[in-house]
Scaffold this motif. Structure first.
Motif, PDB file in Angstrom:
ATOM      1  N   LEU B 140       0.796  -1.235   0.000  1.00 11.42           N
ATOM      2  CA  LEU B 140       0.000   0.000   0.000  1.00 11.42           C
ATOM      3  C   LEU B 140       0.827   1.284   0.000  1.00 11.42           C
ATOM      4  O   LEU B 140       0.275   2.377  -0.078  1.00 11.42           O
ATOM      5  CB  LEU B 140      -0.982  -0.004   1.164  1.00 11.42           C
ATOM      6  CG  LEU B 140      -2.185  -0.941   0.939  1.00 11.42           C
ATOM      7  CD1 LEU B 140      -3.048  -1.037   2.180  1.00 11.42           C
ATOM      8  CD2 LEU B 140      -3.015  -0.484  -0.264  1.00 11.42           C
ATOM      9  N   ASN B 141       2.169   1.143   0.055  1.00 13.69           N
ATOM     10  CA  ASN B 141       2.986   2.359  -0.074  1.00 13.69           C
ATOM     11  C   ASN B 141       3.660   2.413  -1.440  1.00 13.69           C
ATOM     12  O   ASN B 141       4.488   3.259  -1.710  1.00 13.69           O
ATOM     13  CB  ASN B 141       4.036   2.406   1.037  1.00 13.69           C
ATOM     14  CG  ASN B 141       4.945   1.190   0.984  1.00 13.69           C
ATOM     15  OD1 ASN B 141       4.744   0.304   0.149  1.00 13.69           O
ATOM     16  ND2 ASN B 141       5.936   1.144   1.849  1.00 13.69           N
ATOM     17  N   HIS B 142       3.277   1.492  -2.297  1.00 13.75           N
ATOM     18  CA  HIS B 142       3.928   1.372  -3.599  1.00 13.75           C
ATOM     19  C   HIS B 142       3.421   2.440  -4.577  1.00 13.75           C
ATOM     20  O   HIS B 142       2.276   2.861  -4.501  1.00 13.75           O
ATOM     21  CB  HIS B 142       3.624  -0.011  -4.172  1.00 13.75           C
ATOM     22  CG  HIS B 142       4.398  -0.359  -5.385  1.00 13.75           C
ATOM     23  ND1 HIS B 142       5.650  -0.909  -5.327  1.00 13.75           N
ATOM     24  CD2 HIS B 142       4.111  -0.216  -6.697  1.00 13.75           C
ATOM     25  CE1 HIS B 142       6.096  -1.097  -6.550  1.00 13.75           C
ATOM     26  NE2 HIS B 142       5.177  -0.691  -7.405  1.00 13.75           N
ATOM     27  N   GLU B 143       4.337   2.875  -5.470  1.00 12.34           N
ATOM     28  CA  GLU B 143       3.905   3.749  -6.562  1.00 12.34           C
ATOM     29  C   GLU B 143       4.340   3.098  -7.862  1.00 12.34           C
ATOM     30  O   GLU B 143       5.450   2.569  -7.937  1.00 12.34           O
ATOM     31  CB  GLU B 143       4.570   5.122  -6.448  1.00 12.34           C
ATOM     32  CG  GLU B 143       4.073   5.901  -5.252  1.00 12.34           C
ATOM     33  CD  GLU B 143       4.576   7.323  -5.262  1.00 12.34           C
ATOM     34  OE1 GLU B 143       5.621   7.594  -5.887  1.00 12.34           O
ATOM     35  OE2 GLU B 143       3.908   8.171  -4.653  1.00 12.34           O
ATOM     36  N   PHE B 144       3.472   3.154  -8.839  1.00 11.91           N
ATOM     37  CA  PHE B 144       3.883   2.479 -10.073  1.00 11.91           C
ATOM     38  C   PHE B 144       3.452   3.256 -11.313  1.00 11.91           C
ATOM     39  O   PHE B 144       2.531   4.066 -11.287  1.00 11.91           O
ATOM     40  CB  PHE B 144       3.304   1.059 -10.148  1.00 11.91           C
ATOM     41  CG  PHE B 144       1.812   0.992 -10.394  1.00 11.91           C
ATOM     42  CD1 PHE B 144       1.295   1.018 -11.689  1.00 11.91           C
ATOM     43  CD2 PHE B 144       0.928   0.902  -9.332  1.00 11.91           C
ATOM     44  CE1 PHE B 144      -0.075   0.950 -11.912  1.00 11.91           C
ATOM     45  CE2 PHE B 144      -0.446   0.840  -9.548  1.00 11.91           C
ATOM     46  CZ  PHE B 144      -0.951   0.863 -10.842  1.00 11.91           C
ATOM     47  N   VAL B 145       4.217   2.968 -12.370  1.00 10.57           N
ATOM     48  CA  VAL B 145       3.824   3.400 -13.702  1.00 10.57           C
ATOM     49  C   VAL B 145       3.843   2.138 -14.550  1.00 10.57           C
ATOM     50  O   VAL B 145       4.823   1.402 -14.537  1.00 10.57           O
ATOM     51  CB  VAL B 145       4.787   4.459 -14.262  1.00 10.57           C
ATOM     52  CG1 VAL B 145       4.509   4.700 -15.737  1.00 10.57           C
ATOM     53  CG2 VAL B 145       4.671   5.743 -13.471  1.00 10.57           C
TER      54      VAL B 145
END
Ligand SMILES: Nc1ncnc2c1ncn2[C@@H]1O[C@H](COP(=O)(O)OP(=O)(O)O)[C@@H](O)[C@H]1O
Ligand SMILES: [Mg+2]
Lengths: 252, 339
Positions: B140-145
């Protein structure tokens, strides 16, 4: 004992009073019928008894087996043994009939009955009612014919085995064969411990589920009560001749 | 380059919460992971497929066995226990579904890294078929493209489905080029809570006659979650009888949740059928009442309706490839859904 009792019940819909000081008592083992034209308030009565939020109960009380259930949540009423077979069961795409039935039975029966047993009972009951197994994997009431919807309502009645069942126009929209099978199923579920309120505007369902009492509803009130012969009078003479009178015979 | 890397001035990015650094759209932790305009492959030369500097492009070649049995090809981008020290994850992958073949690919994203940048370029050759499911349930702290570029040759057929449940923020762009008689079905769902944010881009470029694209994205938004749907239908010249439909449906379960739908059409052929639709709804009181009237508690009834909303996508997830736990969290455990 009265299995179901409605006392001085009034209901508003969008600020307008639709059910007016309505009272009715039903003993265990009895079948009562309410007959009335479209718009007389039959569905408003049944939905408000079950606790639909769009119907505003302004006064009165409802008792199931002597217990006041007026202010209970809808699911609590169901768990205590009240059932409403709806006139227009809503479609719920994405929830399968099987999942829905299992969840409902789990909620009502609690952990007493193992899941495998729940599954088996659903399967057996569906089979008895000649409902094909594929039916259980379809989305609830989604794209169902009128007959399929009412068959499913009746299957739920049978599985949930309530103390008291209100069947709102279970007969409308059915062809003769479907009517016969649904009505016979309801008839087979009559028992000395169970009460029924059959809501209809045709007499024909009452040929299969013979009522002990028939009440005529006009404008949210019972205007006349009688035995099964009243349904036949209505059939031949229509509602026109029924003049609003004081609600007295309702207790029968 | 300008098309690839937007700036804050670009109105398309008005709604997104993906941080825009001077390098563009990359999450800050990935800022040194520059996009370049080198293309993956010759056939992509006129289609701006970005490559990542310093990232080796992996090629997906399914085993003969998998091909023969038409099994799901399981793509796991990063196993959760991989080098704990790696905070960023970058990957690029390409594959071709050869003529006459049919592939099924399941992409499972469950990285524990802080951020990820993933590029996929897929070519579906003439008459070939692809079924693709992306399942994203990252920390839940992940950021993605995440980028999927899908190139459909004449008469190719592809369906791509995605389900976004994890990550703090993410942007998923699906861009397709659709040749004559080719068909592309894109169906996605997001289920977001707390302050999660997912930005979905669906760009359908029709390049041939009688081509078809159908895009539907369902969002379930709780708390302060937000979702963006950027839809683009672009029909080039000389593509008569093309049909392209896009729709975005949102179930808003909180007053603070937000959805922005930004549809765009660029149509250069007359004889086509196109539509864009968007709807926002809350739980239906009649449906809730029906379930509760059968003894189902309010909470269970709500859960059932929420699951039902994304069921058009979830019913296609290859259940056998999800853990019991994962299935249970989706309401897919056992045969609870008899689909
Ligand atoms: N949801 C509603 N909104 C507005 N009016 C309603 C609604 N439900 C019922 N009514 C009105 O209440 C009256 C009784 O309707 P109803 O209970 O459906 O009758 P019946 O079931 O006997 O046909 C009608 O005049 C109808 O228009
Ligand atoms: Mg009615």
């Amino acid at each position: 004992m009265n299995i179901f009792e409605i006392k001085n019940f009034s209901v508003n819909v969008e600020g307008k009073e639709i059910i007016k000081d309505f009272s009715l008592s039903i003993k265990a083992g009895e079948v009562h019928a309410i007959m009335g034209k479209n718009g007389s308030g039959k569905t408003t009565l049944s939905m408000s008894l079950m606790g639909h939020p769009a119907y505003d109960v302004t006064s009165g009380q409802v008792f199931l087996s002597g217990e006041d259930i007026t202010d209970l949540d809808t699911e609590e009423k169901a768990r205590k043994g009240l059932f409403l077979g709806m006139q227009h069961p809503v479609a719920i795409p994405g929830v399968s009939v099987g999942n829905f039935l299992r969840t409902a039975l789990k909620n009502v029966w609690g952990d007493k009955v193992p899941v495998t047993e729940i599954r088996k009972r659903i399967k057996d009951e569906a089979q008895k009612m000649k409902i094909p197994a594929e039916f259980l994997s379809r989305s609830l009431n989604d794209g169902f014919s009128g007959g399929e919807k009412k068959k499913l309502e009746t299957l739920q009645l049978s599985l949930l085995a309530p103390k008291f069942a209100i069947m709102d126009e279970t007969d409308s929209g059915l062809d003769i064969d479907a009517l016969k099978s649904v009505a016979e199923k309801i008839h087979s579920l009559r028992s000395p411990e169970r009460g029924f309120l059959i809501i209809t505007h045709y007499q024909r369902i009452l040929n299969y589920v013979k009522p002990d009492y028939v009440h005529v509803m006009i404008n949210g009130k019972i205007v006349k009560s009688g035995g099964p012969e009243l349904a036949l009078v209505l059939e031949s003479e229509g509602y026109e001749g029924m003049s609003p009178v004081k609600n007295e015979g309702a207790k029968a | 380059m300008s098309e690839l890397i937007p700036s804050r001035k670009d109105e398309n990015y008005r709604y997104t919460q993906i941080p825009l650094s001077s390098e563009g759209w990359l999450p800050e932790s990935l800022a040194n992971c520059e996009a370049t305009k080198e293309s993956f492959h010759a056939w992509t030369s006129d289609f701006y497929i970005p490559a990542l500097k310093g990232v080796e492009v992996q090629k997906l070649i399914p085993s003969r066995e998998a091909q023969k049995n038409n099994e799901w090809i399981f793509l796991r981008s990063e196993s959760s226990d991989s080098k704990a020290s790696s905070k960023k994850y970058r990957g690029a992958l390409e594959f071709v579904v050869p003529k006459g073949k049919s592939y099924k690919v399941f992409e499972f994203l469950e990285s524990n890294a802080e951020s990820s940048l993933l590029m996929r370029s897929i070519r579906v050759e003439e008459g070939a078929e692809l079924e693709y499911f992306v399942y994203q349930n990252q920390a839940l702290n992940h950021e993605f493209v995440l980028r999927h570029f899908v190139d459909l040759a004449p008469s190719a057929k592809a369906s791509m489905r995605f389900f976004h449940k994890g990550s703090q923020r993410g942007q998923h762009r699906v861009a397709a080029r659709i040749a004559k008689d080719a068909e592309f079905l894109l169906e996605g769902a997001t289920h977001l809570e707390a302050s999660q944010h997912i930005d979905v881009w669906a760009e359908m470029q029709h390049e041939g006659a009688t081509s078809l694209s159908q895009t539907t994205v369902w969002n379930v938004l709780l708390d302060q979650a937000s979702a963006v749907f950027n839809g683009m239908i672009r029909i080039l010249k000389n593509c008569p009888q093309t049909k392209a439909y896009q729709s975005n449906k949102t179930l808003l379960l909180s007053e603070k949740a937000r959805v922005s739908t930004i549809p765009k059409l660029e149509i250069s052929t007359d004889d086509v059928k196109c539509s864009h639709g968007a709807s926002v709804s809350t739980l239906d009181p009649d449906q809730l009442f029906y379930l509760r009237s059968r003894g189902i508690s309010r909470e269970s009834a709500q859960d059932m309706l929420v699951e039902a909303f994304t069921m058009p996508v979830l019913q296609h997830v290859p259940k056998c490839l999800l853990s019991e736990h994962e299935q249970a969290s989706l309401g897919l455990k056992g045969d609870s859904h008899v689909f």
